[in-house]
Design a protein around this motif. Sequence first.
Motif, PDB file in Angstrom:
ATOM      1  N   LEU A 130      -4.337  13.448  -0.761  1.00  0.00           N
ATOM      2  CA  LEU A 130      -3.598  12.206  -0.563  1.00  0.00           C
ATOM      3  C   LEU A 130      -4.521  11.061  -0.153  1.00  0.00           C
ATOM      4  CD1 LEU A 130      -0.442  13.631   1.253  1.00  0.00           C
ATOM      5  CD2 LEU A 130      -0.537  12.675  -1.056  1.00  0.00           C
ATOM      6  N   ARG A 131      -5.465  11.342   0.726  1.00  0.00           N
ATOM      7  CA  ARG A 131      -6.411  10.301   1.136  1.00  0.00           C
ATOM      8  C   ARG A 131      -7.270   9.861  -0.043  1.00  0.00           C
ATOM      9  NH1 ARG A 131      -7.265   7.039   4.302  1.00  0.00           N
ATOM     10  NH2 ARG A 131      -9.195   7.600   5.370  1.00  0.00           N
ATOM     11  N   ALA A 132      -7.658  10.828  -0.902  1.00  0.00           N
ATOM     12  CA  ALA A 132      -8.463  10.483  -2.065  1.00  0.00           C
ATOM     13  C   ALA A 132      -7.685   9.606  -3.038  1.00  0.00           C
ATOM     14  CB  ALA A 132      -8.931  11.758  -2.769  1.00  0.00           C
ATOM     15  N   ARG A 133      -6.358   9.720  -3.015  1.00  0.00           N
ATOM     16  CA  ARG A 133      -5.520   8.925  -3.925  1.00  0.00           C
ATOM     17  C   ARG A 133      -5.023   7.629  -3.278  1.00  0.00           C
ATOM     18  NH1 ARG A 133      -1.500  12.890  -7.192  1.00  0.00           N
ATOM     19  NH2 ARG A 133      -1.366  10.985  -8.468  1.00  0.00           N
ATOM     20  N   GLY A 134      -5.563   7.302  -2.111  1.00  0.00           N
ATOM     21  CA  GLY A 134      -5.279   6.004  -1.529  1.00  0.00           C
ATOM     22  C   GLY A 134      -4.316   5.985  -0.369  1.00  0.00           C
ATOM     23  N   ALA A 135      -3.895   7.135   0.126  1.00  0.00           N
ATOM     24  CA  ALA A 135      -2.975   7.154   1.264  1.00  0.00           C
ATOM     25  C   ALA A 135      -3.666   6.604   2.503  1.00  0.00           C
ATOM     26  CB  ALA A 135      -2.492   8.580   1.537  1.00  0.00           C
ATOM     27  N   THR A 147       0.824  -1.199   0.000  1.00  0.00           N
ATOM     28  CA  THR A 147       0.000   0.000   0.000  1.00  0.00           C
ATOM     29  C   THR A 147       0.857   1.249   0.000  1.00  0.00           C
ATOM     30  OG1 THR A 147      -1.781  -1.119   1.176  1.00  0.00           O
ATOM     31  CG2 THR A 147      -1.765   1.294   1.255  1.00  0.00           C
ATOM     32  N   ASP A 148       1.900   1.258   0.851  1.00  0.00           N
ATOM     33  CA  ASP A 148       2.800   2.413   0.906  1.00  0.00           C
ATOM     34  C   ASP A 148       3.484   2.630  -0.433  1.00  0.00           C
ATOM     35  OD1 ASP A 148       2.145   2.869   3.490  1.00  0.00           O
ATOM     36  OD2 ASP A 148       3.910   1.871   4.343  1.00  0.00           O
ATOM     37  N   ALA A 149       3.886   1.539  -1.089  1.00  0.00           N
ATOM     38  CA  ALA A 149       4.574   1.656  -2.369  1.00  0.00           C
ATOM     39  C   ALA A 149       3.653   2.267  -3.420  1.00  0.00           C
ATOM     40  CB  ALA A 149       5.067   0.282  -2.829  1.00  0.00           C
ATOM     41  N   ARG A 150       2.375   1.840  -3.410  1.00  0.00           N
ATOM     42  CA  ARG A 150       1.433   2.385  -4.378  1.00  0.00           C
ATOM     43  C   ARG A 150       1.144   3.858  -4.119  1.00  0.00           C
ATOM     44  NH1 ARG A 150      -3.190   0.634  -3.692  1.00  0.00           N
ATOM     45  NH2 ARG A 150      -3.012  -0.934  -2.060  1.00  0.00           N
ATOM     46  N   VAL A 151       1.039   4.228  -2.839  1.00  0.00           N
ATOM     47  CA  VAL A 151       0.805   5.637  -2.504  1.00  0.00           C
ATOM     48  C   VAL A 151       2.000   6.480  -2.908  1.00  0.00           C
ATOM     49  CG1 VAL A 151       0.485   7.266  -0.619  1.00  0.00           C
ATOM     50  CG2 VAL A 151      -0.788   5.116  -0.653  1.00  0.00           C
ATOM     51  N   GLU A 152       3.204   5.965  -2.645  1.00  0.00           N
ATOM     52  CA  GLU A 152       4.419   6.692  -3.003  1.00  0.00           C
ATOM     53  C   GLU A 152       4.467   6.926  -4.503  1.00  0.00           C
ATOM     54  OE1 GLU A 152       8.010   8.360  -1.312  1.00  0.00           O
ATOM     55  OE2 GLU A 152       6.216   7.472  -0.464  1.00  0.00           O
ATOM     56  N   ALA A 153       4.117   5.884  -5.281  1.00  0.00           N
ATOM     57  CA  ALA A 153       4.139   6.029  -6.731  1.00  0.00           C
ATOM     58  C   ALA A 153       3.093   7.020  -7.207  1.00  0.00           C
ATOM     59  CB  ALA A 153       3.893   4.663  -7.384  1.00  0.00           C
ATOM     60  N   ALA A 154       1.949   7.033  -6.520  1.00  0.00           N
ATOM     61  CA  ALA A 154       0.868   7.921  -6.932  1.00  0.00           C
ATOM     62  C   ALA A 154       1.167   9.370  -6.658  1.00  0.00           C
ATOM     63  CB  ALA A 154      -0.440   7.522  -6.226  1.00  0.00           C
ATOM     64  N   VAL A 173       2.076  12.195   3.513  1.00  0.00           N
ATOM     65  CA  VAL A 173       1.015  12.359   4.521  1.00  0.00           C
ATOM     66  C   VAL A 173       1.578  13.000   5.787  1.00  0.00           C
ATOM     67  CG1 VAL A 173      -0.703  11.168   5.932  1.00  0.00           C
ATOM     68  CG2 VAL A 173      -0.283  10.423   3.602  1.00  0.00           C
ATOM     69  N   ALA A 174       2.844  12.727   6.087  1.00  0.00           N
ATOM     70  CA  ALA A 174       3.458  13.308   7.280  1.00  0.00           C
ATOM     71  C   ALA A 174       3.451  14.834   7.206  1.00  0.00           C
ATOM     72  CB  ALA A 174       4.887  12.786   7.434  1.00  0.00           C
ATOM     73  N   SER A 175       3.816  15.390   6.049  1.00  0.00           N
ATOM     74  CA  SER A 175       3.821  16.848   5.896  1.00  0.00           C
ATOM     75  C   SER A 175       2.421  17.422   6.067  1.00  0.00           C
ATOM     76  CB  SER A 175       4.382  17.233   4.520  1.00  0.00           C
ATOM     77  OG  SER A 175       5.733  16.851   4.400  1.00  0.00           O
ATOM     78  N   ALA A 176       1.415  16.737   5.481  1.00  0.00           N
ATOM     79  CA  ALA A 176       0.042  17.217   5.597  1.00  0.00           C
ATOM     80  C   ALA A 176      -0.418  17.227   7.053  1.00  0.00           C
ATOM     81  CB  ALA A 176      -0.886  16.342   4.750  1.00  0.00           C
ATOM     82  N   CYS A 177      -0.128  16.149   7.774  1.00  0.00           N
ATOM     83  CA  CYS A 177      -0.536  16.069   9.183  1.00  0.00           C
ATOM     84  C   CYS A 177       0.186  17.108  10.028  1.00  0.00           C
ATOM     85  CB  CYS A 177      -0.266  14.671   9.725  1.00  0.00           C
ATOM     86  SG  CYS A 177      -1.283  13.363   8.980  1.00  0.00           S
ATOM     87  N   GLU A 178       1.475  17.294   9.764  1.00  0.00           N
ATOM     88  CA  GLU A 178       2.245  18.284  10.520  1.00  0.00           C
ATOM     89  C   GLU A 178       1.695  19.685  10.304  1.00  0.00           C
ATOM     90  OE1 GLU A 178       6.233  17.722   9.218  1.00  0.00           O
ATOM     91  OE2 GLU A 178       6.313  15.648   9.965  1.00  0.00           O
ATOM     92  N   MET A 179       1.396  20.022   9.049  1.00  0.00           N
ATOM     93  CA  MET A 179       0.859  21.353   8.766  1.00  0.00           C
ATOM     94  C   MET A 179      -0.503  21.550   9.408  1.00  0.00           C
ATOM     95  SD  MET A 179       2.064  22.366   4.879  1.00  0.00           S
ATOM     96  CE  MET A 179       1.519  20.869   4.049  1.00  0.00           C
ATOM     97  N   LEU A 180      -1.357  20.511   9.337  1.00  0.00           N
ATOM     98  CA  LEU A 180      -2.682  20.614   9.947  1.00  0.00           C
ATOM     99  C   LEU A 180      -2.587  20.838  11.455  1.00  0.00           C
ATOM    100  CD1 LEU A 180      -5.046  17.945   8.322  1.00  0.00           C
ATOM    101  CD2 LEU A 180      -5.577  20.349   8.769  1.00  0.00           C
ATOM    102  N   CYS A 181      -1.803  19.997  12.125  1.00  0.00           N
ATOM    103  CA  CYS A 181      -1.702  20.071  13.587  1.00  0.00           C
ATOM    104  C   CYS A 181      -1.010  21.356  14.024  1.00  0.00           C
ATOM    105  CB  CYS A 181      -0.946  18.854  14.116  1.00  0.00           C
ATOM    106  SG  CYS A 181      -1.787  17.277  13.860  1.00  0.00           S
TER     107      CYS A 181
END
Length: 305
Positions: free
Chosen positions: A73-78, A9-16, A195-203
């Motif tokens: 990112l969540r919409a693309r499968g993260a 799953t991580d590999a597919r998200v990374e590629a996406a 996803v880490a960057s998105a979560c960090e910015m949100l929080c």
Amino acid sequence: MRSARAADTDARVEAATTTRVDRPAGVVLALGALYFIWGSTYLGIRFALDGFPPLLMSGARFVCAGGVLYALLRARGAPKPAPREWAASALVGTLLVCGNALVVVAEQWVSSGVAAVAIASMPIWAVIIAGLWGRWPAKLEWVGLAVGLCGVLLLQGRGDLRASPAGTVALFFSTVSWALGSVWSKRLPLPHGPVASACEMLCGGAVILVAAVIHGERFAAVPGPRALVSFAYLVVFGSMVAYSAYAYLLRSVKPSLATSYAYVNPVVAVGLGALLGGESFALASIGALGLILAGVAIVAAQRGG
């Protein structure tokens, strides 16, 4: 140990989430984005301050950028981050976003160029903070630290910072907060990939928004066109695009090349501040910039790769 399914799953998200371009061209484009965009955000902050209170602007910028990036990112499968990953993101994000918010606070009193030069010393503080985890600088790294700190002292003694004690304090804590967050992030269970960057910015943005409300910040009037355009630029390009470019570089090239933006951003910021912002910059301050960047370069050469 991570399961094979989770790894897939991580590999597919990374590629996406990775731009499908030729790698050398992608590296050049990503570096160009970091060099110019993050260098230009200092002037963008100054223009946005014409219509936004400092903490409200910083918090809203990162909540907007983090929220949009997370949704994409969540919409693309993260995968959805685990609770402990959210907790780690909140800690790191608060430190990093606080570092940026303090730059915004400082730019109420100092020019965008001076702020950029002061922030260029951040990698030096990161090396010092890394010693808290037992990785103290080597001999030549101490030389780099000394050279860089001489540049900071020259900038202070020249008067660019001395004239504004509040700005000096804000910039100092900004560099320390960003450096601590950067070093600590390597030791915490952050979400995988962008996803880490998105979560960090949100929080982090949410924490700064709460601080703005507690501080009593309010809009005195509707922001003007230049302030609104500058804010949008900071959200879209300064946060979403630049952070994505940085993440791509971290996956594709050596850390010493990915972090080379620290050498170029102050030059871009000083040039744009003079050309578009009407800011003046003394020759002695150019010397301070040279010393700071030389110190950072010495440290990076020792720890590069």
